[in-house]
Scaffold this active site. Structure first.
Site, PDB file in Angstrom:
ATOM      1  N   ILE A   1       0.831  -1.192   0.000  1.00  0.00           N
ATOM      2  CA  ILE A   1       0.000   0.000   0.000  1.00  0.00           C
ATOM      3  C   ILE A   1       0.878   1.260   0.000  1.00  0.00           C
ATOM      4  O   ILE A   1       0.592   2.236  -0.698  1.00  0.00           O
ATOM      5  CB  ILE A   1      -0.955  -0.021   1.212  1.00  0.00           C
ATOM      6  CG1 ILE A   1      -2.003  -1.130   1.022  1.00  0.00           C
ATOM      7  CG2 ILE A   1      -1.654   1.326   1.377  1.00  0.00           C
ATOM      8  CD1 ILE A   1      -2.922  -1.343   2.212  1.00  0.00           C
TER       9      ILE A   1
ATOM     10  N   ASN B   1       2.102   5.477   7.010  1.00  0.00           N
ATOM     11  CA  ASN B   1       1.625   4.191   6.504  1.00  0.00           C
ATOM     12  C   ASN B   1       2.355   3.020   7.155  1.00  0.00           C
ATOM     13  O   ASN B   1       1.847   1.912   7.168  1.00  0.00           O
ATOM     14  CB  ASN B   1       1.818   4.161   4.988  1.00  0.00           C
ATOM     15  CG  ASN B   1       1.648   2.766   4.412  1.00  0.00           C
ATOM     16  OD1 ASN B   1       0.534   2.249   4.379  1.00  0.00           O
ATOM     17  ND2 ASN B   1       2.744   2.139   4.031  1.00  0.00           N
TER      18      ASN B   1
ATOM     19  N   GLY C   1       3.526   0.145   9.255  1.00  0.00           N
ATOM     20  CA  GLY C   1       2.818  -0.619  10.271  1.00  0.00           C
ATOM     21  C   GLY C   1       3.218  -2.071  10.221  1.00  0.00           C
ATOM     22  O   GLY C   1       3.707  -2.556   9.205  1.00  0.00           O
TER      23      GLY C   1
ATOM     24  N   LYS D   1      -1.534 -12.656  17.616  1.00  0.00           N
ATOM     25  CA  LYS D   1      -1.546 -13.673  18.662  1.00  0.00           C
ATOM     26  C   LYS D   1      -2.829 -13.473  19.457  1.00  0.00           C
ATOM     27  O   LYS D   1      -3.230 -12.337  19.718  1.00  0.00           O
ATOM     28  CB  LYS D   1      -0.334 -13.466  19.595  1.00  0.00           C
ATOM     29  CG  LYS D   1       0.201 -14.744  20.206  1.00  0.00           C
ATOM     30  CD  LYS D   1       1.000 -15.533  19.168  1.00  0.00           C
ATOM     31  CE  LYS D   1       1.610 -16.773  19.773  1.00  0.00           C
ATOM     32  NZ  LYS D   1       2.096 -17.671  18.707  1.00  0.00           N
ATOM     33  N   LEU D   2      -3.468 -14.576  19.871  1.00  0.00           N
ATOM     34  CA  LEU D   2      -4.609 -14.417  20.774  1.00  0.00           C
ATOM     35  C   LEU D   2      -4.112 -13.721  22.032  1.00  0.00           C
ATOM     36  O   LEU D   2      -2.975 -13.941  22.468  1.00  0.00           O
ATOM     37  CB  LEU D   2      -5.193 -15.784  21.136  1.00  0.00           C
ATOM     38  CG  LEU D   2      -5.837 -16.547  19.970  1.00  0.00           C
ATOM     39  CD1 LEU D   2      -6.311 -17.917  20.442  1.00  0.00           C
ATOM     40  CD2 LEU D   2      -7.012 -15.747  19.401  1.00  0.00           C
TER      41      LEU D   2
ATOM     42  N   ASN E   1     -10.622  -7.718  15.754  1.00  0.00           N
ATOM     43  CA  ASN E   1     -10.356  -8.910  14.944  1.00  0.00           C
ATOM     44  C   ASN E   1      -9.680  -9.942  15.825  1.00  0.00           C
ATOM     45  O   ASN E   1      -8.760  -9.616  16.577  1.00  0.00           O
ATOM     46  CB  ASN E   1      -9.455  -8.554  13.745  1.00  0.00           C
ATOM     47  CG  ASN E   1      -9.519  -9.601  12.658  1.00  0.00           C
ATOM     48  OD1 ASN E   1     -10.361 -10.503  12.696  1.00  0.00           O
ATOM     49  ND2 ASN E   1      -8.638  -9.473  11.688  1.00  0.00           N
TER      50      ASN E   1
ATOM     51  N   TYR F   1      -2.794  -5.206  17.362  1.00  0.00           N
ATOM     52  CA  TYR F   1      -2.930  -4.434  16.132  1.00  0.00           C
ATOM     53  C   TYR F   1      -4.165  -3.523  16.208  1.00  0.00           C
ATOM     54  O   TYR F   1      -4.111  -2.325  15.889  1.00  0.00           O
ATOM     55  CB  TYR F   1      -3.040  -5.410  14.955  1.00  0.00           C
ATOM     56  CG  TYR F   1      -3.075  -4.761  13.601  1.00  0.00           C
ATOM     57  CD1 TYR F   1      -1.922  -4.221  13.036  1.00  0.00           C
ATOM     58  CD2 TYR F   1      -4.257  -4.708  12.864  1.00  0.00           C
ATOM     59  CE1 TYR F   1      -1.943  -3.645  11.780  1.00  0.00           C
ATOM     60  CE2 TYR F   1      -4.295  -4.127  11.611  1.00  0.00           C
ATOM     61  CZ  TYR F   1      -3.140  -3.605  11.066  1.00  0.00           C
ATOM     62  OH  TYR F   1      -3.161  -3.029   9.826  1.00  0.00           O
TER      63      TYR F   1
ATOM     64  N   LYS G   1      -4.429   0.510  16.038  1.00  0.00           N
ATOM     65  CA  LYS G   1      -5.144   1.178  14.954  1.00  0.00           C
ATOM     66  C   LYS G   1      -6.330   2.001  15.489  1.00  0.00           C
ATOM     67  O   LYS G   1      -6.639   3.077  14.962  1.00  0.00           O
ATOM     68  CB  LYS G   1      -5.626   0.146  13.923  1.00  0.00           C
ATOM     69  CG  LYS G   1      -4.473  -0.492  13.151  1.00  0.00           C
ATOM     70  CD  LYS G   1      -3.641   0.554  12.401  1.00  0.00           C
ATOM     71  CE  LYS G   1      -2.623  -0.067  11.480  1.00  0.00           C
ATOM     72  NZ  LYS G   1      -1.808   0.946  10.774  1.00  0.00           N
TER      73      LYS G   1
END
Lengths: 430, 320, 450
Positions: free
Chosen positions: C222, C291, C293, C298-299, C350, C356, C360
């Site tokens: 991206i 941008n 990242g 991991k759980l 997620n 993450y 974000k």
């Protein structure tokens, strides 16, 4: 020497690819691939796309005949304006220095405004030459006008003809390897094993520390997944190196001192340096790290042992310092190419030696001592490796960066070369 | 006064074939070695060095091209190869008392007085002399002189342009007073003495020669000296050597390459010790030995045993 | 980048027949921006009688578009702009909605529906806010119903903002154009009169001419696409990535004729070094696109400090630190633009991405909190939250999951890096000067993705 009417030749910056031990990471890449990549990185760093530069010059010591126009072909493969002229230079291990020095002279003369100098070498893709016998048979077959004549010529090929001949690292006129030559010089100067190992260990430690500081972030662009010089061993120590067996000068028996660790390994790599006039750098919003002030070539008569093969920089330094009215005390940093640890030590020993300076250099008193704390502070060839023609570019770019922001501070460069030759240079921070 | 017989330039192949046949015959009937060398000298005309032969020599030994301008003067060793067939013609002749096969080259010294060039016709005069004891048999000198094409070869006052003395040893004869005779027992032995392994201390090396298995064949092609001991291991074995050995004059040629003056007027010598077996490496040293003089040595990198020592004196400075 | 072979297949005649017969999703090839192409090809229907509607009509006419109050029945139209800015109560929606309803079947492939309304939060009148928020629900539902690559989005105006504000025209043009190909079901807010429109029609193709833009994480994916779009729109590029990615970074910089800066954004002085590089090599700095990242999935039950900390450090802490340095610099003082990469993971969460998503979501928080800081310099800060984008990263998702993720969007396909880049370029452009503090999703109305 800076002439009153000559303008400055400014070192804008440099770019090289990480150097890799021969026959490892870069086995399947050519000199042209490597130099083009170094050039691509330089163009990207300084935004030189589609710009016409005054000249690109450099070369390779181990070169295929198909690379007769290596620099020009690399330019055509880069984003530079294809109207940028380029030419090959060859002066053994001093190739890069000679290319950069002569380009700086052209800029100082006003003949060009911008230039890239550098060099590249590969052992992994070195030209393999057929034997003289086979070559003459093949040439005869090539000249033959009929198939019969051609077959007749080819029928002369014998198994012995087919053994490839790798390019030698031996001096053509003596048959001695560079290491064996250096072993003679080191022995004559009484360079000890211990001081060589210490110098080698320091080279690795200094280079690793420079990487960790990010010193090379704007000097190196990775290539083929390689991010750091692969010969570097950050955790090495003089004690570890003391365990190795000598590989050169073994006929000296117990007095042999040169090992695989205090001698440079065969290496693949490429380097570039961007030079320009002050006005050109300003017009293109480019940094001005340092000036390339002066450089001097020297050669010695080594064939029958009158002088050590790698001692030419000792002579070049004397002439260059005299011309510029300088002494070693005027220099902030010393970059002495570590062909072998003993090369650096023998040159330094010679400059301190009253007899040598009087009898060989014609000086009233010795040139003096070089403070080890100012020597190769970000590592040198023992740790980074030494892709012959690429070493000059590595040294000039690194030294210019070290002197950047320290106007008037001087740096000294010494690079020895095969054939009893050598170059020294002066760089001034700005 | 010695007689001088004009002969055709001998063909080396024929000489060697006859020598081999003689050797076989000698084994059959036992040749009684005579103690006297022939008094006569032989002289042959040589049309001059062929340019392509000189170029082949250069390609083998390295060095600069014989372009007739910058480099004109033939190397001493090349001149030696021009006279070599005449030497062999004398040594291989029927009345020569010692068998050619098995002779060992001990020493060579050359007085190169005038430059010689390509295509310059010369006369080559060869005589043998100085038969004297050697601890393993007898030694004698072959004197080769190169004269101008117009010189009178029978005259002792003819100008000698190049004079070489090759000392050979033959085991085929023992002279009566040979018991205990050292190499130094004769007048020229001071120069002829081979460096002995025990006294030899290798000087600082200045070069390394890597000699491939084909060096003997390549020098044979250049010099015409197809002595089987130089050509291959099997041919050398047939003559009692374990492996092929390099020509002594090849070592001399490399020793001198690039060091002889164009204007000549120089002298050099070489003494051979252990033969250089092929393939192998030879460590070499060249070091200054007084004004205008250089001393050489070649030895084995493995054993340190000497292969040869030599000396070159330029011009009139420095006598040896 | 992964190829979406399914989308390629159903866009062949045979493929379309088969997928149609089997009742499979029918993703269309999306209309994407090409320089020189018209903003949209075909008539634009205008619904609504407000002054805002009148003003929008003038803007559209000014762009040379064929604007219709009453398109002929059966005529193919390219877009509908429906103005709800004057609704005061839910009952007011009915008339314009029914008018819109009557037009929908005439909207062609890659067509557009754009609703225009006032920001719900700007009024405390219950009936008015109910009506305005109703427009949101209506628009999002309509986006789900659009076919053949067509989208539905909304523009929300501040309470008293005049429709002449450049941001209104800017938002309108972005949503009509192929630049917003993968944006659907979203709302663009215009809060201020800041911003500037091109003085000449050609200016719309090079809105960033003369500006200098930093793009971090520019070596590939991206980031590389962002550099290309910003360059196409006229900006000079400073491509930044970690030294280890230098070879690809150099290729990116050379492609867009910019400069490469090998820099780890997490180092303490990264912002100062960015500014110094811009000052030395370009003499100015206008746009910064954060941008760079990383993901370390991991759980949460299995989370390790290094996984958590490295994601936080790269994805959000570096942006905060660099922004401080940028705002301390005089170089970044002339209507500066910051655009950060958020993620739909940061919105919806997620599984396996707590680190993450935290980083974000943090970006979105940072953006909304920073708008005043930037506003004081007449600048903006916004975020873009990509959904499922076809990149090297998503190519590593197992094939079945990847196919499902693609089809979960209203557009039945994944987006392309260029779609994210187009939105960023828009938010960085002068015509988006009225929009700040916003996180705009580029997800094809999908909530799956990184």
């Amino acid at each position: 020497m800076a002439q009153a009417n000559a303008r400055d030749a400014v070192i804008v910056g440099g770019n090289r690819i990480p150097f890799a031990k021969a026959h490892t990471a870069y086995t399947d890449v050519s000199n042209q691939d490597m130099f083009t990549s170094a050039l691509n990185g330089l163009v990207a760093r300084f935004g030189l796309q589609e710009q016409r530069l005054g000249a690109v010059a450099g070369g390779a010591v181990q070169k295929h005949s198909k690379n007769f126009n290596l620099m020009r072909e690399s330019v055509l493969g880069s984003p530079l304006d294809p109207h940028t002229p380029a030419y090959d230079v060859q002066m053994a291990c001093a190739t890069g220095m000679e290319a950069i020095g002569s380009l700086a002279d052209k800029i100082r003369m006003g003949r060009i405004d911008s230039a890239v100098g550098g060099g590249v070498d590969t052992i992994s893709d070195a030209p393999i030459v057929v034997t003289d016998g086979l070559r003459s048979i093949l040439m005869e077959a090539n000249r033959a006008k009929t198939t019969g004549a051609r077959l007749k010529a080819l029928a002369k090929i014998r198994p012995g003809h087919l053994a490839p001949q790798a390019p030698g690292v031996a001096e053509p006129r003596t048959g001695l390897s560079m290491g064996d030559h250096m072993a003679i010089t080191a022995h004559a100067w009484g360079i000890t094993r211990g001081e060589q190992d210490e110098l080698a260990a320091a080279s690795h430690q200094n280079l690793a520390a420079a990487y960790d500081r990010g010193f090379f972030d704007d000097l190196i662009t990775p290539f083929r997944g390689v991010q750091r010089d692969t010969i570097m061993r950050p955790d090495t120590t003089a004690e570890k190196l003391a365990r190795l067996k000598p590989v050169f000068g073994r006929d000296l028996g117990d007095e042999a001192t040169m090992t695989a660790a205090n001698s440079t390994a065969l290496t693949d790599g490429a380097s570039t340096v961007l030079l320009g006039s002050e006005e050109w750098a300003d017009e293109h919003d480019l940094p001005k790290l340092a000036n390339f002030v002066d450089y001097e070539l020297a050669a010695v008569d080594f064939v029958d042992g009158a002088e050590g093969l790698l001692m030419a920089p000792a002579y070049a330094a004397a002439r260059m310092l005299a011309r510029n009215g300088l002494t070693f005390e005027d220099f902030e940093h010393f970059e002495i190419h570590e062909a072998f640890a003993s090369t650096v030590l023998a040159q330094m020993r010679a400059w301190e030696d009253a007899d040598f300076c009087r009898n060989k250099l014609g000086l009233d008193r010795p040139l003096g001592r070089i403070d080890p704390a100012r020597l190769n502070v970000n590592g040198s060839s023992l740790a980074a490796g030494h892709p012959f023609a690429a070493t000059g570019g590595r040294v000039v770019a690194s030294l210019a960066k070290m002197l950047h922001g320290r106007p008037g501070k001087l740096g000294f460069i010494s690079v020895c070369a095969a054939g009893g030759q050598g170059i020294t240079a002066i760089v001034e921070g700005r | 006064m010695r007689t001088t017989a004009a002969i055709e330039m001998p063909r080396l192949g024929a000489v060697y074939r006859r020598a081999a046949a003689d050797a076989a015959l000698d084994r059959l009937r036992g040749r009684g070695a005579t103690a006297a060398l022939p008094e006569r000298r032989v002289v042959a005309r040589h049309p001059g060095a062929d340019r392509s032969d000189v170029e082949a020599y250069r390609r083998l030994l390295g060095g600069e091209a014989f372009d007739g301008t910058h480099r004109r003067s033939l190397p001493s060793v090349f001149v030696h190869t021009m006279g070599f067939p005449v030497q062999m013609g004398l040594l291989g002749s029927e009345d020569f008392p010692l068998p050619l096969m098995g002779m060992v080259h001990l020493h060579n010294e050359v007085d190169h007085r005038r430059p010689l060039t390509v295509d310059e016709p010369v006369q080559i005069r060869v005589g043998a002399e100085g038969l004297r004891p050697h601890r393993r048999g007898a030694q004698f000198d072959v004197v080769t002189e190169v004269l101008d094409d117009s010189a009178d070869p029978t005259s002792e006052s003819a100008e000698v342009l190049w004079r070489g003395v090759s000392t050979y040893m033959s085991r085929a004869v023992r002279l009566t007073d040979s018991e205990g005779a050292a190499d130094g027992g004769s007048e020229s032995a001071g120069r002829g003495s081979a460096p002995s392994a025990s006294d030899f201390a290798p000087p600082s090396k200045t070069a390394l020669w890597r000699l491939g298995a084909d060096v003997g064949r390549r020098y044979a092609k250049v010099s015409g000296d197809y002595n089987p001991i130089h050509l291959s291991a099997p041919t050398a074995k047939a003559l009692g050597m374990p492996r092929a050995i390099v020509h002594g004059m090849y070592s001399a040629a490399r020793m001198l390459e690039g060091r002889e003056p164009e204007e000549a007027g120089h002298r050099w010598s070489i003494s051979f010790a252990a033969p250089v077996k092929l393939p192998s490496a030879v460590v070499f040293s060249a070091r200054p030995a007084g004004p205008g003089a250089t001393e050489f040595a070649g030895w084995s990198p493995k054993s340190g045993r000497p292969h040869f020592t030599g000396r070159l004196s330029l011009g009139t400075v420095g006598t040896d | 980048m992964a190829r979406d072979t399914y989308t390629e297949l159903v866009n062949t005649p045979l493929g379309r027949r088969i997928s149609g017969a089997l009742g499979l999703p029918q993703p269309s090839r999306l209309r994407r921006h090409r320089p020189g192409a018209p903003v949209i090809d075909g008539p634009v229907a205008l619904v609504g009688r407000s002054t805002v509607a009148d003003r929008i009509g003038e803007v559209l006419l000014g762009w040379g578009l064929d604007v219709r109050r009453h398109p002929d029945p059966g005529e193919r139209i390219a877009a509908v702009v429906a103005c709800f800015d004057d609704v005061a109560a839910p009952g007011d929606l009915s008339a314009p909605v029914m008018e819109l309803s009557g037009l929908l079947r005439q909207v062609g492939p890659s067509g557009r529906v754009i609703t225009v309304s006032r920001r719900p939060g700007a009024t405390s009148d219950p009936a008015a806010r109910a009506a305005r928020q109703g427009v949101e629900g209506l628009t999002r539902s309509l986006a789900h119903e659009m076919r053949r690559g067509a989208t539905a989005n909304g523009i929300q105006l501040a309470e008293d903002l005049d429709a002449d504000a450049p941001g209104v025209a800017g938002a309108l043009r972005f949503l009509l154009s192929g630049r917003s190909a993968y944006v659907s079901g979203q709302f663009l807010t215009v809060d201020t009169v800041n911003g500037e429109l091109p003085r000449r029609a050609e200016g719309w193709d090079r809105p960033l001419a003369g500006q200098v833009a930093v793009v971090t994480g520019a070596a590939r994916g991206i980031g590389a696409a962002i550099t290309e779009v910003l360059r196409r729109d006229g900006a000079e590029i400073i491509a930044v990535d970690v030294p280890a990615a230098g070879e690809q970074l150099a290729a990116t910089a050379n492609r867009v004729r910019g400069t490469a800066l090998q820099l780890d954004v997490t180092v303490q002085d990264a912002g100062e070094r960015l500014v110094a590089h811009a000052a030395q090599h370009h003499g100015r700095l206008d746009i910064v696109v954060h941008n760079a990242g990383i993901t370390r999935d991991k759980l949460l039950a299995n989370m390790t400090p290094d996984r958590w900390d490295s994601v936080i450090a790269v994805n959000i802490e570096s942006q905060l630190r660099i922004n401080r340095a940028l705002l301390a610099s005089e170089l970044f003082d002339h209507g500066p633009r910051i655009v950060s990469l958020a993620s739909t993971s940061g919105i919806a969460g997620n599984r396996g991405q707590s680190n993450y998503a935290a980083s974000k979501a943090g970006v979105m928080g940072m953006v909304s909190a920073s708008q005043d800081l930037l506003g004081s310099r007449h600048g903006t800060i916004n975020a873009v939250a990509p959904g499922f984008i076809e990149t090297e990263m998503t190519a590593k998702i197992p094939p079945i999951t990847r196919q499902v993720a693609r089809r979960l969007s209203s557009l039945n396909q994944g987006g392309l890096p260029v779609d994210v880049a187009e939105t960023i370029a828009f938010l960085a452009s002068p015509s988006a000067g009225g929009t700040s503090g916003l996180t705009l999703r580029v997800c094809g109305q999908n909530l799956v993705g990184a």
